[in-house]
Structures are given as structure tokens and as C-alpha cells.
Motif scaffolding. Sequence first.
Motif, PDB file in Angstrom:
ATOM      1  N   THR A 294       0.867  -1.187   0.000  1.00  8.15           N
ATOM      2  CA  THR A 294       0.000   0.000   0.000  1.00  8.15           C
ATOM      3  C   THR A 294       0.899   1.232   0.000  1.00  8.15           C
ATOM      4  O   THR A 294       2.106   1.131   0.184  1.00  8.15           O
TER       5      THR A 294
ATOM      6  N   PHE B  40       7.037   9.749 -15.693  1.00  3.07           N
ATOM      7  CA  PHE B  40       6.239  10.960 -15.541  1.00  3.07           C
ATOM      8  C   PHE B  40       6.982  11.957 -14.658  1.00  3.07           C
ATOM      9  O   PHE B  40       7.613  11.573 -13.678  1.00  3.07           O
TER      10      PHE B  40
ATOM     11  N   ASP C 273       5.940  15.279 -19.065  1.00  2.00           N
ATOM     12  CA  ASP C 273       5.552  16.324 -18.110  1.00  2.00           C
ATOM     13  C   ASP C 273       4.050  16.199 -17.823  1.00  2.00           C
ATOM     14  O   ASP C 273       3.240  16.269 -18.740  1.00  2.00           O
ATOM     15  N   VAL C 274       3.700  16.006 -16.559  1.00  2.00           N
ATOM     16  CA  VAL C 274       2.273  15.899 -16.209  1.00  2.00           C
ATOM     17  C   VAL C 274       1.818  17.053 -15.310  1.00  2.00           C
ATOM     18  O   VAL C 274       0.711  17.007 -14.769  1.00  2.00           O
ATOM     19  N   GLY C 275       2.666  18.083 -15.171  1.00  2.00           N
ATOM     20  CA  GLY C 275       2.203  19.296 -14.499  1.00  2.00           C
ATOM     21  C   GLY C 275       2.634  19.439 -13.056  1.00  2.00           C
ATOM     22  O   GLY C 275       3.696  18.962 -12.662  1.00  2.00           O
ATOM     23  N   PRO C 276       1.808  20.102 -12.250  1.00  2.11           N
ATOM     24  CA  PRO C 276       2.202  20.494 -10.892  1.00  2.11           C
ATOM     25  C   PRO C 276       2.434  19.315  -9.950  1.00  2.11           C
ATOM     26  O   PRO C 276       2.044  18.187 -10.224  1.00  2.11           O
TER      27      PRO C 276
ATOM     28  N   VAL D 120       1.032  18.330  -7.427  1.00  4.07           N
ATOM     29  CA  VAL D 120      -0.150  17.592  -6.964  1.00  4.07           C
ATOM     30  C   VAL D 120      -0.343  16.301  -7.764  1.00  4.07           C
ATOM     31  O   VAL D 120      -1.049  15.387  -7.321  1.00  4.07           O
ATOM     32  N   ARG D 121       0.296  16.197  -8.912  1.00  2.00           N
ATOM     33  CA  ARG D 121       0.215  14.956  -9.703  1.00  2.00           C
ATOM     34  C   ARG D 121       1.068  13.825  -9.130  1.00  2.00           C
ATOM     35  O   ARG D 121       0.990  12.679  -9.593  1.00  2.00           O
TER      36      ARG D 121
ATOM     37  N   ARG E 197       0.960  12.116  -6.432  1.00  3.21           N
ATOM     38  CA  ARG E 197       0.288  10.944  -5.851  1.00  3.21           C
ATOM     39  C   ARG E 197      -0.122   9.956  -6.933  1.00  3.21           C
ATOM     40  O   ARG E 197      -0.073   8.735  -6.714  1.00  3.21           O
ATOM     41  N   SER E 198      -0.536  10.451  -8.075  1.00  2.00           N
ATOM     42  CA  SER E 198      -0.900   9.537  -9.167  1.00  2.00           C
ATOM     43  C   SER E 198       0.320   8.753  -9.641  1.00  2.00           C
ATOM     44  O   SER E 198       0.227   7.558  -9.939  1.00  2.00           O
ATOM     45  N   ILE E 199       1.460   9.419  -9.698  1.00  3.52           N
ATOM     46  CA  ILE E 199       2.692   8.720 -10.117  1.00  3.52           C
ATOM     47  C   ILE E 199       3.054   7.660  -9.077  1.00  3.52           C
ATOM     48  O   ILE E 199       3.464   6.552  -9.413  1.00  3.52           O
TER      49      ILE E 199
ATOM     50  N   HIS F 166       0.962   6.084  -7.178  1.00  6.17           N
ATOM     51  CA  HIS F 166       0.012   4.974  -7.372  1.00  6.17           C
ATOM     52  C   HIS F 166       0.397   4.098  -8.564  1.00  6.17           C
ATOM     53  O   HIS F 166       0.120   2.899  -8.569  1.00  6.17           O
ATOM     54  N   LEU F 167       1.013   4.701  -9.557  1.00  3.33           N
ATOM     55  CA  LEU F 167       1.476   3.927 -10.708  1.00  3.33           C
ATOM     56  C   LEU F 167       2.521   2.907 -10.257  1.00  3.33           C
ATOM     57  O   LEU F 167       2.543   1.758 -10.728  1.00  3.33           O
TER      58      LEU F 167
ATOM     59  N   LEU G 232       2.714   1.634  -7.261  1.00  9.96           N
ATOM     60  CA  LEU G 232       1.972   0.615  -6.512  1.00  9.96           C
ATOM     61  C   LEU G 232       1.339  -0.398  -7.471  1.00  9.96           C
ATOM     62  O   LEU G 232       1.356  -1.619  -7.223  1.00  9.96           O
ATOM     63  N   LEU G 233       0.816   0.108  -8.582  1.00  8.38           N
ATOM     64  CA  LEU G 233       0.209  -0.771  -9.578  1.00  8.38           C
ATOM     65  C   LEU G 233       1.273  -1.684 -10.205  1.00  8.38           C
ATOM     66  O   LEU G 233       1.021  -2.876 -10.422  1.00  8.38           O
TER      67      LEU G 233
END
Lengths: 219, 219
Positions: free
Chosen positions: A110, A157, A183-186, A188-189, A191-193, A195-196, A198-199
Motif C-alpha cells: 500500500t 512521468f 511532463d504531467v504538471g504540478p 499535486v500529480r 500521488r498519481s505517479i 500509485h502507478l 503501486l500498480l
Amino acid sequence: MPRGAIAIVGGTGHQGRGIAQRLAAAGRSVVVASRDPRRAADLIAAWPQGAGALSSASYAEAIAGADITVLAVPFDTVDRLLQEHRAAFKANTLVIDITVPLMFTGGTATLATVPEGSAAEYIRARLRPDVRLAATFKTVPAHLLAEIEQPLDCDEFVCGDSAEARSEAVTLLSAMRGVRAIDVGPLVRARSIEHLTLLAVAVNGRHKIRSARFRVVGL
Amino acid sequence: MPRGAIAIVGGTGHQGRGIAQRLAAAGRSVVVASRDPRRAADLIAAWPQGAGALSSASYAEAIAGADITVLAVPFDTVDRLLQEHRAAFKANTLVIDITVPLMFTGGTATLATVPEGSAAEYIRARLRPDVRLAATFKTVPAHLLAEIEQPLDCDEFVCGDSAEARSEAVTLLSAMRGVRAIDVGPLVRARSIEHLTLLAVAVNGRHKIRSARFRVVGL
């Protein structure tokens, strides 16, 4: 320390050594920073010669001299590290966060809940305002990074606290073989990276592989 | 309703119509479920004939008869939908959640915080215990789903509350052209899949494209 030098803090660790060698192979000046600089020096001596310069240093020395500092240490050591060296960073330095707060509870991976939202934002909150931050390289497997003859063959990313910070990080990554930096921006992105990652860990575990990573289709 | 029939709840919506047509093309019996079944019937009449059977029905009728029900409705309508139809699902039915609780605040995409952890777990909490759940198809762009002549050319991640639920969802997805379905384990993985969608939205926005999606390298 030469202009444009890149300090790899935790450069003798699993991820750090791969990043150090790949950046040196791309012609960059890399400082392998370790709490035990002699160990770093021994390690470097055993590596194949790259196009760029490789040297070793303590954390304090490397951070004070670097224009780019990669934090290649476990997430749970970052707080102490940044408390200790907060004043040492050069003004306008770029810090690159590659940490992922992975935890294993009962065999299941997790992400640790981080009050700031992500590891990258946690680190942002602990850096001086005049130090810039980008986050990337969170997903490529450490063992693959270290197999320096292998192109990485993946997308990574990049997010960051300014367009300039992201652009510098993209340039750095793009020097490595087989990586496309996106480039995926600020920040705040981040956490998504994370999670990637984690996946990827979930895919590895379930399908008995070691090197799951990602490519974007359609870009 | 024929055995093995798949109800697409919200089947006239952007995602639903693509999924319905692709499953019919793969030879499955598909019921396009709509709050306005006449609208669904008109829509179907305009679609090219696939190998499978396409029919239209109300939500209640479709849910009561289906062996697999795809929830292709906006996340914020799911709670009411499941309250209304909770008792109607057949025992042991498989529900497939494709929702992502995306929000746009000040032009920036984020995921809504869901107390259960993810949209999939939120839905799990609202289904009867004898109804099974898998989550997938959260990342492929709706407009691409609807271009039924185009192979999707991406991987889609599947998580679910049992190995059987995941396996059935994998079989369903694998019938569609150009999709590789990847089992990533229990429902707790859903949040990572939802973050992948958020990342795709960020890539689309920043790079002025519409169809960012993912492939796993190394599997």
C-alpha cells in the motif's frame, strides 16, 4: 564541484547507483553521495568508465556543491535528511524526488498516507522556498536501473513546482537511453505517479515478474 | 433475456455505447439499459449489426435479467441507482464498475475523496453480499471506445473481490479487439487504477491530445 554537477544522495543504494551510472554514461558530472564516502569511492572504482565524471562525497559536501540533487534514499529517512541539510542546498538548486512511500502490511503493498498528499509534497514542505523541486523516476524498477547496458524502455512521468523545474528534469531523464519523460504538471500529480508504482508492484507480484513499467499510448 | 446476457446500465452514454457495441461485435448478448428504453432502441437501430444480439431495456428489467451488469453511469449517480435497484440483481451476478470520481476544481482534475477508498469500494459497500464485483475499464477514453472500428490498443487493469470475479472480467475484456486485460488483484487496487485515469487526463490536457492510455512493459 563542476558546474551542473548532479549529486545522487543515497548514490550507493539500489536506485542511486543505476541513476548515477546512467547519467555519467550520458556525459553528466555525477557525485555519488553517501554517509560513507569511502564506500562510494570503492563502488565507483568498480564501475565501467562513462563519458561523464564520477566522484564521491559526503551528503553535506555533495548537497552544498550540486546544481541538481537527486534524493535516492528511502522515504522514511527523508525527513531527518532534510532537517539536517536544509541550509546546505545552493539557492535555486533543483531537487529531484524519486521516493515512493510503499508499505507492506500483511504481504500487501500500500502507499502510506501522507498529510501533504504525496511524498513529493511532503518533501516540498521540508525544503527552503528558494530550492526547486521536481518528482520523477518513481516507477522504473531499481534492478533495471542498475542493469546499465539495458535501455529502460519506458515512460517516466515528471511533475514539479514550476515549468522550469519540470523542464530541467525532463532534459535530465531524456539523456538516458530508452526513457521518454512526460511532463504531467504540478506537484499535486505526484500521488498519481506514486500509485502507478503501486500498480507496477501489484502486477509484478501477481504475474511473477520483476520489471513491470509503463508506456503511454496515444502520445 | 438470454443466458450470459450483459446489461450496460447507462448504455446510451459515452462509455456505455462503445462497450455495448464492442461486446456485441465480439458475439455477446448485450442489453442497452437506459432510463429511456425507447431512446436506447432508437440508438441500437442506427448501429451496425454485430455478431451478437443487441436489445434495449429499462434499468430495472436489464438488471433483473443480466448475468453481468456494467455500471456505465457517472459516479455521482451510483448511490441512488444502487439504492433503487439493490434487490433486483440476480444472486451471484457479476457487477463491473467502470466509474472514476473525477472532479474539476478551478480547471484542475482531481479525484474525489471517497471514504471507502475508491469508487469500486464505495460500490462494493452498496451491493448485496451475494453480488460479485470487479472494476475495470476505468482508463480507456470514452470517445475511443465509441470508435468501434479502432482497436483500443491498450492494457486495462482489472481488480475484484474474488479471483472468479476478476477472471470473468478478464474474459469479457479480452473479447474486445486490442485490449489486454491485466489482473491486479483485490478491490483495494481500484484507487491506483483511478489515479491512472487522472494521470491520463493530465497527459491529455498538458500535451493537447485526447487518447492517452497505457501499456505495461515487461509483461
